[in-house]
Design a protein around this motif. Sequence first.
Motif, PDB file in Angstrom:
ATOM      1  N   UNK A 172      -1.578  14.266  -7.095  1.00  0.00           N
ATOM      2  CA  UNK A 172      -1.690  13.546  -8.366  1.00  0.00           C
ATOM      3  C   UNK A 172      -2.525  12.278  -8.219  1.00  0.00           C
ATOM      4  N   UNK A 173      -2.431  11.619  -7.045  1.00  0.00           N
ATOM      5  CA  UNK A 173      -3.128  10.347  -6.851  1.00  0.00           C
ATOM      6  C   UNK A 173      -4.597  10.517  -6.504  1.00  0.00           C
ATOM      7  N   UNK A 174      -4.996  11.704  -6.231  1.00  0.00           N
ATOM      8  CA  UNK A 174      -6.374  11.925  -5.795  1.00  0.00           C
ATOM      9  C   UNK A 174      -7.356  11.345  -6.810  1.00  0.00           C
ATOM     10  N   UNK A 175      -8.202  10.450  -6.360  1.00  0.00           N
ATOM     11  CA  UNK A 175      -9.186   9.827  -7.230  1.00  0.00           C
ATOM     12  C   UNK A 175      -8.653   8.728  -8.100  1.00  0.00           C
ATOM     13  N   UNK A 176      -7.347   8.418  -7.997  1.00  0.00           N
ATOM     14  CA  UNK A 176      -6.726   7.369  -8.807  1.00  0.00           C
ATOM     15  C   UNK A 176      -6.469   6.126  -7.957  1.00  0.00           C
ATOM     16  N   UNK A 177      -6.410   4.997  -8.612  1.00  0.00           N
ATOM     17  CA  UNK A 177      -6.062   3.761  -7.916  1.00  0.00           C
ATOM     18  C   UNK A 177      -4.546   3.690  -7.809  1.00  0.00           C
ATOM     19  N   UNK A 178      -4.048   3.519  -6.592  1.00  0.00           N
ATOM     20  CA  UNK A 178      -2.591   3.516  -6.423  1.00  0.00           C
ATOM     21  C   UNK A 178      -2.192   2.449  -5.414  1.00  0.00           C
ATOM     22  N   UNK A 179      -1.024   1.890  -5.655  1.00  0.00           N
ATOM     23  CA  UNK A 179      -0.428   0.884  -4.782  1.00  0.00           C
ATOM     24  C   UNK A 179       0.927   1.421  -4.331  1.00  0.00           C
ATOM     25  N   UNK A 180       1.111   1.584  -3.025  1.00  0.00           N
ATOM     26  CA  UNK A 180       2.304   2.210  -2.477  1.00  0.00           C
ATOM     27  C   UNK A 180       3.093   1.197  -1.659  1.00  0.00           C
ATOM     28  N   UNK A 181       4.407   1.251  -1.818  1.00  0.00           N
ATOM     29  CA  UNK A 181       5.297   0.432  -0.999  1.00  0.00           C
ATOM     30  C   UNK A 181       6.400   1.340  -0.482  1.00  0.00           C
ATOM     31  N   UNK A 182       6.625   1.298   0.818  1.00  0.00           N
ATOM     32  CA  UNK A 182       7.700   2.105   1.383  1.00  0.00           C
ATOM     33  C   UNK A 182       8.081   1.556   2.745  1.00  0.00           C
ATOM     34  N   UNK A 183       9.394   1.579   3.020  1.00  0.00           N
ATOM     35  CA  UNK A 183       9.852   1.238   4.364  1.00  0.00           C
ATOM     36  C   UNK A 183       9.705   2.429   5.306  1.00  0.00           C
ATOM     37  N   UNK A 184       9.544   3.628   4.733  1.00  0.00           N
ATOM     38  CA  UNK A 184       9.304   4.815   5.547  1.00  0.00           C
ATOM     39  C   UNK A 184       7.799   4.942   5.754  1.00  0.00           C
ATOM     40  N   UNK A 185       7.352   4.526   6.905  1.00  0.00           N
ATOM     41  CA  UNK A 185       5.912   4.400   7.120  1.00  0.00           C
ATOM     42  C   UNK A 185       5.216   5.753   7.147  1.00  0.00           C
ATOM     43  N   UNK A 186       5.957   6.818   7.453  1.00  0.00           N
ATOM     44  CA  UNK A 186       5.341   8.136   7.405  1.00  0.00           C
ATOM     45  C   UNK A 186       4.882   8.510   6.010  1.00  0.00           C
ATOM     46  N   UNK A 187       5.498   7.903   4.997  1.00  0.00           N
ATOM     47  CA  UNK A 187       5.153   8.217   3.615  1.00  0.00           C
ATOM     48  C   UNK A 187       3.841   7.561   3.186  1.00  0.00           C
ATOM     49  N   UNK A 188       3.359   6.564   3.928  1.00  0.00           N
ATOM     50  CA  UNK A 188       2.147   5.842   3.519  1.00  0.00           C
ATOM     51  C   UNK A 188       1.028   5.968   4.536  1.00  0.00           C
ATOM     52  N   UNK A 189       1.221   6.744   5.576  1.00  0.00           N
ATOM     53  CA  UNK A 189       0.237   6.781   6.658  1.00  0.00           C
ATOM     54  C   UNK A 189      -1.110   7.321   6.203  1.00  0.00           C
ATOM     55  N   UNK A 190      -1.153   8.122   5.133  1.00  0.00           N
ATOM     56  CA  UNK A 190      -2.419   8.685   4.670  1.00  0.00           C
ATOM     57  C   UNK A 190      -3.097   7.818   3.608  1.00  0.00           C
ATOM     58  N   UNK A 191      -2.546   6.629   3.331  1.00  0.00           N
ATOM     59  CA  UNK A 191      -3.207   5.722   2.390  1.00  0.00           C
ATOM     60  C   UNK A 191      -4.576   5.303   2.947  1.00  0.00           C
ATOM     61  N   UNK A 192      -5.511   5.033   2.035  1.00  0.00           N
ATOM     62  CA  UNK A 192      -6.847   4.617   2.480  1.00  0.00           C
ATOM     63  C   UNK A 192      -6.789   3.322   3.279  1.00  0.00           C
ATOM     64  N   UNK A 193      -5.973   2.391   2.802  1.00  0.00           N
ATOM     65  CA  UNK A 193      -5.812   1.105   3.489  1.00  0.00           C
ATOM     66  C   UNK A 193      -4.330   0.772   3.539  1.00  0.00           C
ATOM     67  N   UNK A 194      -3.873   0.312   4.692  1.00  0.00           N
ATOM     68  CA  UNK A 194      -2.494  -0.146   4.857  1.00  0.00           C
ATOM     69  C   UNK A 194      -2.532  -1.636   5.149  1.00  0.00           C
ATOM     70  N   UNK A 195      -1.763  -2.391   4.388  1.00  0.00           N
ATOM     71  CA  UNK A 195      -1.726  -3.843   4.538  1.00  0.00           C
ATOM     72  C   UNK A 195      -0.332  -4.237   5.016  1.00  0.00           C
ATOM     73  N   UNK A 196      -0.277  -5.043   6.056  1.00  0.00           N
ATOM     74  CA  UNK A 196       0.996  -5.488   6.610  1.00  0.00           C
ATOM     75  C   UNK A 196       1.235  -6.936   6.192  1.00  0.00           C
TER      76      UNK A 196
END
Length: 623
Positions: free
Chosen positions: A541-565
Amino acid sequence: MISSAGPRRLRAAAALAWRAHPAAVVGSGITVLLMGLVPVVAAWLTKLVLDGLAAGQRPAELLPQGVALGVTGLAGAALPSVAEYAQEQLRRALQLLIQDRLFTAVNAHPGLSRFENPAFHDRVRLAQEAGQNAPQRIVRSGLGIGQGAVTLAGFTAALAVLAPGMILVVALSAIPSVRAQLDLSRRRAGMMWGVSSRTRRQIFFANLLTSPDAAKEIRLFGLGDFLRARMLGELREVNDAEQALARRTLRTQGSLSLVGAVVAALGLLWAIISAASGTLSVGDVAVFVAAVAGVQSALTSIVGQSADAHNALLMFDHYRDVVAETPDLPVPRQPSPVPALREGIELRDVWFRYDSAHPWVLSGVDLLIPRGSSLALVGLNGVGKSTLVKLICRLYDPVRGSIHWDGVDLRDMDPAELRDRIGAVFQDYMSYDLTAAENIGLGDVAAIGSRDRVEAAAGLAGIHETVAGLPRGYDTLLSRIFFGDRDDPQAGVVLSGGQWQRLALARALMRQGRDLLVLDEPSSGLDAQAEHAIHQSLRHHRAGRTSLLISHRLGAVREADVIVVLAEGRIVERGSHTELMSLDGEYAKLFTLQAQGYSPAFPESREGASARTTTPSTRSKGT
């Protein structure tokens, strides 16, 4: 009797009453005017009948006065019911108007700062209470004062004819009553404000004891008696304050009643002596007794109604303050348009704290979310991840710095238009006591009646089959607090936490074609299989869309284009999953620590470095 602000309050209350129901105001005014005249007319007619009888007039000669006296008695019996009907009409109309204006004003606050302020909740509770009855009390008291004034004028004229000196005596006896009643009014308003927070806590504990969400823990930990004691403690404090005022009121009113009784007794004694000497006729004595009682009663009524109006006016200020309060976020008169996102969202040196008494949550954050990309925020609890989301949604404004949508400062935009471009699911999502379809459709109220849209969003969130299998499908009420069918008390259904989370996600996905999708812990309540399925669906669903992800489960965000700590309110690392793992910094430590929980084969060398970190989940506003 009323402060200089009183006329303004009176005008405001009168204007509300007139706007709510003009006919009821006019009808009430006419009836109370007639009610004020009834006892005066009845007293003079009684005098005429008694004097006629004493003079030996035949019954036929007294028939007109008798008929008039009967009509007056009939009017006296009927008018109160007519007045009550008109005032009830006014009360209902006022309640609608007041509630509409009050909650229109509450909804006019585009941000969250007011709603996270306990003092605001106290004011709103008092404003709601005052708004429901203060204008009605003011109007009712005003009409009562008018009725008393008419009665007072009529009986004062009678005393002026029979015993002018009694006017001064009765008037002087009323002065202490006026002062005492106004003092009690001020104390009553002060007491209500003073116990407001305790009343709110008492209601909180009472609701907690019957809350289905809290029932499990209350019974498991045996908290019922503890919470009940807290509730009763708050209630006792409120009762003590009310009792102290009640004792003062009893002493004051008892003393005033004694003064009134003494004045009436002296007047009656004078009237008897005067009648015995031939100065007054039998009818004069009857009028005199009625006049003294009427003047005292009218003065008491006027003073009491004035005190009640004074108290209602003081309470009415809470309503007026809430209605007149400026929005918590400034909205420009000519806001910049919010076009479809073309470039991205940028945070420039953003600093934020919830108030000056709290530490900085964000300290100089610079961040770019390019259009069409996915950016993930990670970090320990309390580092400002959810706060950053609130700022992007403009639920707060930065204390310093700025946030830009395609280069335009969010403060130059209409918050409602900005938010219409955003779809979001928050970690502290809402569970509405509505039907399943309504719970999803609230994500886009304009399309709440579109069952196709609702079911599509439910399918994307993986909840369609569950909802379709409910007793009434999408029309099933998701609550046991109340139900729509009294013949079927089991009609309401309670979902599990994971099911509610999927429903909240479906609500966010109702917003089709939005520019930004915010997912704040969208799968924290799901099992591993469900979480994997949801993220696969969301990834598509997010493909080609602007998205902001927050999760304590880092496996859920590992494929994000950019990860900010984030750490201590600042960005300490940024990059892709691969880049951050090779950096061997905070992200790598957190990811490795979580991975060890699933695979003991991970290198032991990372244990010592990561043992200092923890990843408990929380819903505090600072996360």
